[in-house]
Write a protein that holds these residues in place. Structure first.
Motif, mmCIF file in Angstrom:
data_model
loop_
_atom_site.group_PDB
_atom_site.id
_atom_site.type_symbol
_atom_site.label_atom_id
_atom_site.label_comp_id
_atom_site.label_asym_id
_atom_site.label_seq_id
_atom_site.Cartn_x
_atom_site.Cartn_y
_atom_site.Cartn_z
ATOM 1 N N ALA A 214 -19.616 48.722 -26.454
ATOM 2 C CA ALA A 214 -18.118 48.410 -27.112
ATOM 3 C C ALA A 214 -17.000 47.940 -25.791
ATOM 4 O O ALA A 214 -15.690 47.724 -27.054
ATOM 5 N N ALA A 215 -17.277 47.910 -24.856
ATOM 6 C CA ALA A 215 -15.752 47.457 -24.089
ATOM 7 C C ALA A 215 -16.527 45.693 -24.265
ATOM 8 O O ALA A 215 -15.471 45.829 -22.560
ATOM 9 N N ARG A 216 -17.381 45.395 -24.592
ATOM 10 C CA ARG A 216 -17.319 44.240 -23.929
ATOM 11 C C ARG A 216 -16.314 43.128 -23.878
ATOM 12 O O ARG A 216 -16.270 42.265 -23.273
ATOM 13 N N SER A 217 -14.894 42.960 -25.225
ATOM 14 C CA SER A 217 -13.870 42.432 -25.044
ATOM 15 C C SER A 217 -13.155 42.319 -24.026
ATOM 16 O O SER A 217 -12.560 41.665 -23.043
ATOM 17 N N GLY A 218 -12.880 43.475 -22.970
ATOM 18 C CA GLY A 218 -11.645 44.058 -22.259
ATOM 19 C C GLY A 218 -12.713 43.501 -21.083
ATOM 20 O O GLY A 218 -11.831 42.897 -20.347
ATOM 21 N N ILE A 219 -13.928 43.152 -20.618
ATOM 22 C CA ILE A 219 -14.552 42.986 -19.942
ATOM 23 C C ILE A 219 -14.410 41.743 -19.852
ATOM 24 O O ILE A 219 -14.261 41.170 -18.780
ATOM 25 N N VAL A 220 -14.875 41.096 -20.610
ATOM 26 C CA VAL A 220 -14.665 39.357 -20.711
ATOM 27 C C VAL A 220 -13.355 39.073 -20.068
ATOM 28 O O VAL A 220 -13.039 38.399 -18.929
ATOM 29 N N ILE A 221 -12.255 39.670 -20.922
ATOM 30 C CA ILE A 221 -10.911 39.669 -20.399
ATOM 31 C C ILE A 221 -10.733 40.215 -18.922
ATOM 32 O O ILE A 221 -10.183 38.923 -18.792
ATOM 33 N N ALA A 222 -11.110 40.768 -18.179
ATOM 34 C CA ALA A 222 -11.440 40.891 -17.087
ATOM 35 C C ALA A 222 -11.777 39.869 -16.000
ATOM 36 O O ALA A 222 -11.425 39.787 -15.499
ATOM 37 N N VAL A 223 -13.382 39.830 -16.391
ATOM 38 C CA VAL A 223 -13.744 38.462 -15.880
ATOM 39 C C VAL A 223 -12.526 37.211 -15.892
ATOM 40 O O VAL A 223 -13.090 36.809 -15.000
ATOM 41 N N MET A 224 -12.239 37.088 -17.032
ATOM 42 C CA MET A 224 -11.535 35.827 -16.849
ATOM 43 C C MET A 224 -10.237 35.644 -15.870
ATOM 44 O O MET A 224 -10.021 34.509 -15.469
ATOM 45 N N LEU A 225 -10.005 37.102 -16.331
ATOM 46 C CA LEU A 225 -8.530 37.070 -15.526
ATOM 47 C C LEU A 225 -9.004 36.810 -14.158
ATOM 48 O O LEU A 225 -7.247 35.881 -13.273
ATOM 49 N N GLY A 226 -10.123 37.358 -13.287
ATOM 50 C CA GLY A 226 -10.864 37.014 -12.107
ATOM 51 C C GLY A 226 -10.995 35.971 -11.588
ATOM 52 O O GLY A 226 -10.834 35.712 -10.697
ATOM 53 N N ILE A 227 -11.735 35.280 -12.611
ATOM 54 C CA ILE A 227 -11.483 33.340 -12.541
ATOM 55 C C ILE A 227 -9.960 32.846 -12.446
ATOM 56 O O ILE A 227 -10.144 32.335 -11.804
ATOM 57 N N GLY A 228 -9.397 33.361 -13.302
ATOM 58 C CA GLY A 228 -8.390 32.583 -13.578
ATOM 59 C C GLY A 228 -7.174 32.877 -11.924
ATOM 60 O O GLY A 228 -6.749 31.641 -11.685
ATOM 61 N N ARG A 229 -7.858 34.430 -11.647
ATOM 62 C CA ARG A 229 -6.816 34.611 -10.650
ATOM 63 C C ARG A 229 -7.685 33.573 -9.037
ATOM 64 O O ARG A 229 -7.227 33.059 -8.136
ATOM 65 N N ALA A 230 -8.781 33.314 -10.059
ATOM 66 C CA ALA A 230 -9.611 32.798 -8.426
ATOM 67 C C ALA A 230 -9.484 31.066 -8.066
ATOM 68 O O ALA A 230 -8.965 30.709 -7.271
ATOM 69 N N ILE A 231 -9.225 30.608 -9.376
ATOM 70 C CA ILE A 231 -9.202 29.115 -9.534
ATOM 71 C C ILE A 231 -7.967 28.849 -9.395
ATOM 72 O O ILE A 231 -7.334 27.360 -9.097
ATOM 73 N N GLY A 232 -6.670 29.483 -9.344
ATOM 74 C CA GLY A 232 -5.427 29.276 -9.754
ATOM 75 C C GLY A 232 -5.068 29.689 -8.127
ATOM 76 O O GLY A 232 -4.051 29.078 -7.594
ATOM 77 N N GLU A 233 -5.550 30.260 -6.858
ATOM 78 C CA GLU A 233 -5.400 30.360 -5.690
ATOM 79 C C GLU A 233 -4.835 29.414 -5.188
ATOM 80 O O GLU A 233 -5.143 28.221 -5.155
ATOM 81 N N THR A 234 -4.253 29.485 -3.847
ATOM 82 C CA THR A 234 -3.458 28.166 -3.454
ATOM 83 C C THR A 234 -3.674 28.246 -1.901
ATOM 84 O O THR A 234 -4.112 27.803 -0.939
ATOM 85 N N MET A 235 -2.670 29.457 -1.372
ATOM 86 C CA MET A 235 -2.576 29.246 0.374
ATOM 87 C C MET A 235 -4.096 29.576 1.206
ATOM 88 O O MET A 235 -4.172 29.745 2.318
ATOM 89 N N ALA A 236 -4.291 30.724 0.600
ATOM 90 C CA ALA A 236 -5.549 31.285 1.058
ATOM 91 C C ALA A 236 -6.499 30.074 1.075
ATOM 92 O O ALA A 236 -7.719 30.192 2.922
ATOM 93 N N VAL A 237 -7.016 29.748 0.482
ATOM 94 C CA VAL A 237 -7.710 28.940 0.525
ATOM 95 C C VAL A 237 -7.837 27.794 1.251
ATOM 96 O O VAL A 237 -8.979 27.222 2.269
ATOM 97 N N MET A 238 -6.074 27.104 1.438
ATOM 98 C CA MET A 238 -6.097 26.419 1.636
ATOM 99 C C MET A 238 -6.236 26.453 3.740
ATOM 100 O O MET A 238 -6.635 25.803 4.224
ATOM 101 N N LEU A 239 -6.242 28.116 3.782
ATOM 102 C CA LEU A 239 -6.079 28.152 5.112
ATOM 103 C C LEU A 239 -7.725 28.876 6.415
ATOM 104 O O LEU A 239 -7.533 28.421 6.756
ATOM 105 N N VAL A 240 -8.702 28.320 4.862
ATOM 106 C CA VAL A 240 -9.709 29.217 5.161
ATOM 107 C C VAL A 240 -10.982 28.398 4.852
ATOM 108 O O VAL A 240 -12.320 28.071 5.467
#
Length: 316
Positions: A214-240
């Motif tokens: 029943a909560a599938r749509s919200g869970i998918v949105i949460a995962v997509m936003l998490g992916i967006g946060r990961a693929i768009g991050e700059t400074m942290a990945v540049m350091l490590v």
């Protein structure tokens, strides 16, 4: 005049009775106009950003052959603009972060939403939300100082690897995934749980076969936003991540090699190039590629949520 004519029927409204209704209609019209304006402005802003990227990055696609852009060598000083190592680096770090963050985030959200007592929920929820506010440069510095040496002592040739970046990005994505998933679980009507339990399902069966679907749509949105946060991050990945624009050998060992992401390349080189040069245009072309990848991920999520018949419940 008869008595019946002197008494005003209660169901007949005077002209003054319509004033509150008229004011309410005006308020609703103003609110609807503001909501419509906000939605249109968001679309306009995104369109303008894409047009700006296209204007600045188009010369790269016109002057650099497509075979050169798809090559495996990124060395701008010698005019080599192969984007493949940067795309591979971004995908490695993002996939690693998703593999770590999604199972951990979903199980944490299910625990907080379905099993945790109230005092634990009230204690942990603010802490998780505070974690989302930690600046990425601080997390990158912690990863560089504390996490990278641990990975190197574990056997890697260097601690600055794609796996190090994946762990940091997973940590950064967790608050988003947990908070949105937990809200999606709360949005499931209580009657769904009561009905499943009344039919003899256990609590785990109710969660797995009723609440989560029943909560599938919200869970998918949460995962997509998490992916967006990961693929768009700059400074942290540049350091490590080591900032090495190469393609690691295929296999699990690829996660323990230095890589370079698209965002880190833009951040590291944009300040050193001449405006209007080919190198400058190629960096904007990388932004276009990143924009297209993000758009495809969001489109895929939208199709996944809306594909087929939208289900609001599950089966026992």
């Amino acid at each position: 005049m008869s008595t019946l004519e002197e008494v005003t029927p209660t169901w007949e409204k005077s002209p003054f009775d319509d004033a509150p209704t008229a004011r309410r209609n005006w308020r609703e019209m103003i609110i609807e106009a503001l909501i419509r304006l906000s939605g249109i402005s968001a679309v306009v802003i995104i369109t303008l950003i894409f047009l700006f990227l296209l204007k600045e990055g188009a010369p790269a696609f016109l002057q650099v052959p497509l075979s050169e852009l798809l090559s495996t060598r990124w060395y701008p000083i010698e005019g080599m603009y192969g984007l493949v190592p940067l795309i591979v680096g971004s995908l490695l770090v993002t996939v690693g972060a998703v593999v770590i963050a999604v199972p951990l985030g979903l199980t944490t959200a299910v625990y907080l939403g379905e099993f945790a007592p109230l005092w634990q929920r009230e204690l942990l929820k603010p802490i998780i939300e505070v974690l989302a506010g930690i600046p990425s440069i601080v997390l990158g510095f912690l990863g560089w100082v504390a996490l990278a040496p641990l990975i190197q002592r574990a056997g890697a040739a260097t601690g600055l690897t794609a796996f190090t970046g994946a762990i940091i990005l997973a940590y950064m994505s967790l608050p988003t995934i947990i908070s949105i998933t937990e809200d999606a679980l709360y949005a499931v009507p209580k009657e769904y749980r009561d009905g499943a339990l009344a039919l003899g399902a256990t609590q785990w069966q109710t969660i797995w076969r009723v609440v989560l679907p029943a909560a599938r749509s919200g869970i998918v949105i949460a995962v997509m936003l998490g992916i967006g946060r990961a693929i768009g991050e700059t400074m942290a990945v540049m350091l490590v991540t080591g900032n090495a624009a190469n393609i690691p050998a295929f296999g699990l060992g690829a996660f323990f090699q230095p890589v370079r992401t698209m965002t880190a390349t833009i951040a590291a080189e944009m300040g050193e190039v001449a405006q209007g040069s080919l190198h400058y245009s190629v960096l904007f072309a990388i932004g276009i590629v990143l924009f297209v990848i993000t758009f495809l991920v969001n489109s895929l999520a939208t199709r996944f949520i809306g594909g087929g018949a939208r289900r609001r419940g599950g089966q026992i």
